[in-house]
Write a protein that holds these residues in place. Sequence first.
Motif, PDB file in Angstrom:
ATOM      1  N   ILE A 229       0.977  -1.269   0.035  1.00  0.00           N
ATOM      2  CA  ILE A 229      -0.012  -0.027   0.132  1.00  0.00           C
ATOM      3  C   ILE A 229       0.897   1.321  -0.045  1.00  0.00           C
ATOM      4  O   ILE A 229       1.954   1.467   0.924  1.00  0.00           O
ATOM      5  CB  ILE A 229      -0.926   0.147   1.170  1.00  0.00           C
ATOM      6  CG1 ILE A 229      -1.847  -1.312   1.145  1.00  0.00           C
ATOM      7  CG2 ILE A 229      -1.925   0.989   1.265  1.00  0.00           C
ATOM      8  CD1 ILE A 229      -2.444  -1.351   2.463  1.00  0.00           C
ATOM      9  N   THR A 230       0.691   2.180  -0.869  1.00  0.00           N
ATOM     10  CA  THR A 230       1.439   3.502  -1.044  1.00  0.00           C
ATOM     11  C   THR A 230       0.500   4.597  -1.290  1.00  0.00           C
ATOM     12  O   THR A 230      -0.566   4.330  -1.443  1.00  0.00           O
ATOM     13  CB  THR A 230       2.591   3.298  -2.215  1.00  0.00           C
ATOM     14  OG1 THR A 230       1.557   2.791  -3.444  1.00  0.00           O
ATOM     15  CG2 THR A 230       3.401   2.304  -1.811  1.00  0.00           C
ATOM     16  N   GLN A 231       1.394   5.799  -1.055  1.00  0.00           N
ATOM     17  CA  GLN A 231       0.559   6.907  -1.061  1.00  0.00           C
ATOM     18  C   GLN A 231       1.351   7.528  -2.659  1.00  0.00           C
ATOM     19  O   GLN A 231       2.006   7.120  -3.215  1.00  0.00           O
ATOM     20  CB  GLN A 231       0.829   7.938  -0.198  1.00  0.00           C
ATOM     21  CG  GLN A 231       0.529   7.201   1.462  1.00  0.00           C
ATOM     22  CD  GLN A 231       0.864   8.111   2.480  1.00  0.00           C
ATOM     23  OE1 GLN A 231       0.447   9.254   2.452  1.00  0.00           O
ATOM     24  NE2 GLN A 231       1.821   7.563   3.480  1.00  0.00           N
ATOM     25  N   ASP A 232       0.364   8.678  -2.853  1.00  0.00           N
ATOM     26  CA  ASP A 232       0.635   9.225  -4.107  1.00  0.00           C
ATOM     27  C   ASP A 232       2.126   9.859  -3.997  1.00  0.00           C
ATOM     28  O   ASP A 232       2.615  10.364  -5.064  1.00  0.00           O
ATOM     29  CB  ASP A 232      -0.681  10.385  -4.520  1.00  0.00           C
ATOM     30  CG  ASP A 232      -1.681   9.679  -4.962  1.00  0.00           C
ATOM     31  OD1 ASP A 232      -1.670   8.749  -5.833  1.00  0.00           O
ATOM     32  OD2 ASP A 232      -2.951   9.721  -4.187  1.00  0.00           O
ATOM     33  N   ASP A 233       2.641  10.409  -3.035  1.00  0.00           N
ATOM     34  CA  ASP A 233       3.789  10.960  -3.014  1.00  0.00           C
ATOM     35  C   ASP A 233       5.076   9.989  -2.672  1.00  0.00           C
ATOM     36  O   ASP A 233       4.809   9.336  -1.629  1.00  0.00           O
ATOM     37  CB  ASP A 233       3.823  12.189  -1.596  1.00  0.00           C
ATOM     38  CG  ASP A 233       5.222  12.585  -1.533  1.00  0.00           C
ATOM     39  OD1 ASP A 233       6.113  12.413  -2.324  1.00  0.00           O
ATOM     40  OD2 ASP A 233       5.419  13.617  -0.788  1.00  0.00           O
ATOM     41  N   PRO A 234       5.675   9.366  -3.768  1.00  0.00           N
ATOM     42  CA  PRO A 234       6.859   8.607  -3.135  1.00  0.00           C
ATOM     43  C   PRO A 234       7.709   8.993  -2.057  1.00  0.00           C
ATOM     44  O   PRO A 234       8.440   7.694  -1.529  1.00  0.00           O
ATOM     45  CB  PRO A 234       7.659   8.602  -4.749  1.00  0.00           C
ATOM     46  CG  PRO A 234       6.834   9.186  -5.754  1.00  0.00           C
ATOM     47  CD  PRO A 234       6.136  10.236  -4.906  1.00  0.00           C
ATOM     48  N   ALA A 235       7.861   9.923  -1.550  1.00  0.00           N
ATOM     49  CA  ALA A 235       8.506  10.262  -0.467  1.00  0.00           C
ATOM     50  C   ALA A 235       7.892   9.760   0.848  1.00  0.00           C
ATOM     51  O   ALA A 235       8.665   9.903   2.020  1.00  0.00           O
ATOM     52  CB  ALA A 235       8.915  11.857  -0.286  1.00  0.00           C
ATOM     53  N   GLN A 236       6.785   9.510   0.624  1.00  0.00           N
ATOM     54  CA  GLN A 236       5.903   9.195   2.118  1.00  0.00           C
ATOM     55  C   GLN A 236       5.976   7.511   2.112  1.00  0.00           C
ATOM     56  O   GLN A 236       6.315   6.970   1.175  1.00  0.00           O
ATOM     57  CB  GLN A 236       4.309   9.504   1.892  1.00  0.00           C
ATOM     58  CG  GLN A 236       4.257  11.021   1.737  1.00  0.00           C
ATOM     59  CD  GLN A 236       4.930  11.810   3.012  1.00  0.00           C
ATOM     60  OE1 GLN A 236       4.531  11.305   4.289  1.00  0.00           O
ATOM     61  NE2 GLN A 236       5.528  12.670   2.654  1.00  0.00           N
ATOM     62  N   PRO A 237       6.103   7.292   3.397  1.00  0.00           N
ATOM     63  CA  PRO A 237       5.943   5.656   3.642  1.00  0.00           C
ATOM     64  C   PRO A 237       5.182   4.860   3.160  1.00  0.00           C
ATOM     65  O   PRO A 237       3.900   5.377   3.015  1.00  0.00           O
ATOM     66  CB  PRO A 237       5.996   5.735   5.248  1.00  0.00           C
ATOM     67  CG  PRO A 237       5.465   6.692   5.771  1.00  0.00           C
ATOM     68  CD  PRO A 237       5.653   7.881   4.760  1.00  0.00           C
ATOM     69  N   GLY A 238       5.334   3.620   2.972  1.00  0.00           N
ATOM     70  CA  GLY A 238       4.217   2.665   2.372  1.00  0.00           C
ATOM     71  C   GLY A 238       4.166   1.614   3.236  1.00  0.00           C
ATOM     72  O   GLY A 238       4.531   1.577   4.672  1.00  0.00           O
ATOM     73  N   LEU A 239       3.206   0.516   3.152  1.00  0.00           N
ATOM     74  CA  LEU A 239       2.831  -0.652   3.878  1.00  0.00           C
ATOM     75  C   LEU A 239       3.133  -1.761   3.278  1.00  0.00           C
ATOM     76  O   LEU A 239       2.396  -1.977   2.122  1.00  0.00           O
ATOM     77  CB  LEU A 239       1.560  -0.579   4.587  1.00  0.00           C
ATOM     78  CG  LEU A 239       1.258  -1.412   5.760  1.00  0.00           C
ATOM     79  CD1 LEU A 239       2.333  -1.281   7.191  1.00  0.00           C
ATOM     80  CD2 LEU A 239      -0.241  -1.286   6.279  1.00  0.00           C
ATOM     81  N   LEU A 240       3.783  -2.731   3.821  1.00  0.00           N
ATOM     82  CA  LEU A 240       3.980  -4.322   3.466  1.00  0.00           C
ATOM     83  C   LEU A 240       3.228  -5.418   4.248  1.00  0.00           C
ATOM     84  O   LEU A 240       3.367  -5.350   5.383  1.00  0.00           O
ATOM     85  CB  LEU A 240       5.447  -4.670   3.248  1.00  0.00           C
ATOM     86  CG  LEU A 240       5.734  -6.025   2.813  1.00  0.00           C
ATOM     87  CD1 LEU A 240       5.392  -6.468   1.582  1.00  0.00           C
ATOM     88  CD2 LEU A 240       7.062  -6.355   3.126  1.00  0.00           C
ATOM     89  N   VAL A 241       2.372  -6.037   3.694  1.00  0.00           N
ATOM     90  CA  VAL A 241       1.749  -7.001   4.198  1.00  0.00           C
ATOM     91  C   VAL A 241       1.781  -8.286   3.367  1.00  0.00           C
ATOM     92  O   VAL A 241       1.499  -8.486   2.118  1.00  0.00           O
ATOM     93  CB  VAL A 241       0.053  -6.698   4.456  1.00  0.00           C
ATOM     94  CG1 VAL A 241      -0.636  -7.762   4.908  1.00  0.00           C
ATOM     95  CG2 VAL A 241      -0.210  -5.185   4.786  1.00  0.00           C
TER      96      VAL A 241
END
Length: 318
Positions: A229-241
């Motif tokens: 799960i990611t956000q529209d800004d690549p600089a923001q953190p994502g989530l791995l499941v």
Amino acid sequence: MVGGPERPGRLERLLNWIARNFELLLAVVGAITVGVMDLFGDTLGDDATAAATVLVLGAIAAGSLRQRARADHLADAVDGIQRAFEGMEMVRTLTGSEIGAELRTARERGGSWEFKGGTGTYLRAVTLPECVDRARRNRSNFTFSIEVVDPADARACAAYANFRRLYARRQNSSAPETWTPERTSNESYATVLAAGWHLQRFPGMTVHLYLSSTAPTLRFDVSPSRLIITQDDPAQPGLLVTENHPLYRYYGVELRQSRSQAREIELSQARALDADPTADQARAFFESVGLPLPTSYSDGAVRDVVDKALRAENPYPI
């Protein structure tokens, strides 16, 4: 008269209590340390905070082992701690280049990919071509399920463009991208064209394409091994499941429910596209799938859609 055994003094009792509960005390001190470091994270750095966090977890684990061993349940204690640490590995935060690296790992195996997001830039730039190339080399089939904003839905495109602008403003970006309803529409048209273009060049490929009337705030990439799960800004953190965590299944249900409420586009009978489609071919393609381009689109605007479809820039270079 002989007196009873002398009771230990106050200091001795305190020392004995500390010895018995040393791990818990260490965990409390470590937790306070982590809290302080979180307040001053910019000064101390992520590595120091991570090290303190590991110290707390280790102290709790040690205390748990010690207490359970006293109750003669050492094996159960070890199993419980192992499951806790495995659970931590199943769900974790991704930052920076980790996002691109995990997306690459997700593409390395499996025969399917699900995507839900705004306009699918990364999908066009990397996921589609790399998954198709790998399946072609392995002589295997591949199935895509793709959901993006409906390019013909003016309200959805305006809502998504507004979200992107507001999001960039909240992040205090020095050079925020200019998102307009027209750009959103063009980007989504490009994803539709890219999916059809790859489908026509790989017989072992199946594409389920859906157009949504709502503007998403997150992107979901799902392979058989993991959900990212990611956000529209690549600089923001994502989530791995990972696939053996309940969240993986929960989000799978959510994505299927979302697709059931979206408009499905049938690509299998689309008009043929050349390696580098002309504006007329692109118009005919969209007409044949029931998604005609606006009559106001000039040849230059159509060529822009083609370029975005086949030459998209990777937002997560690694």
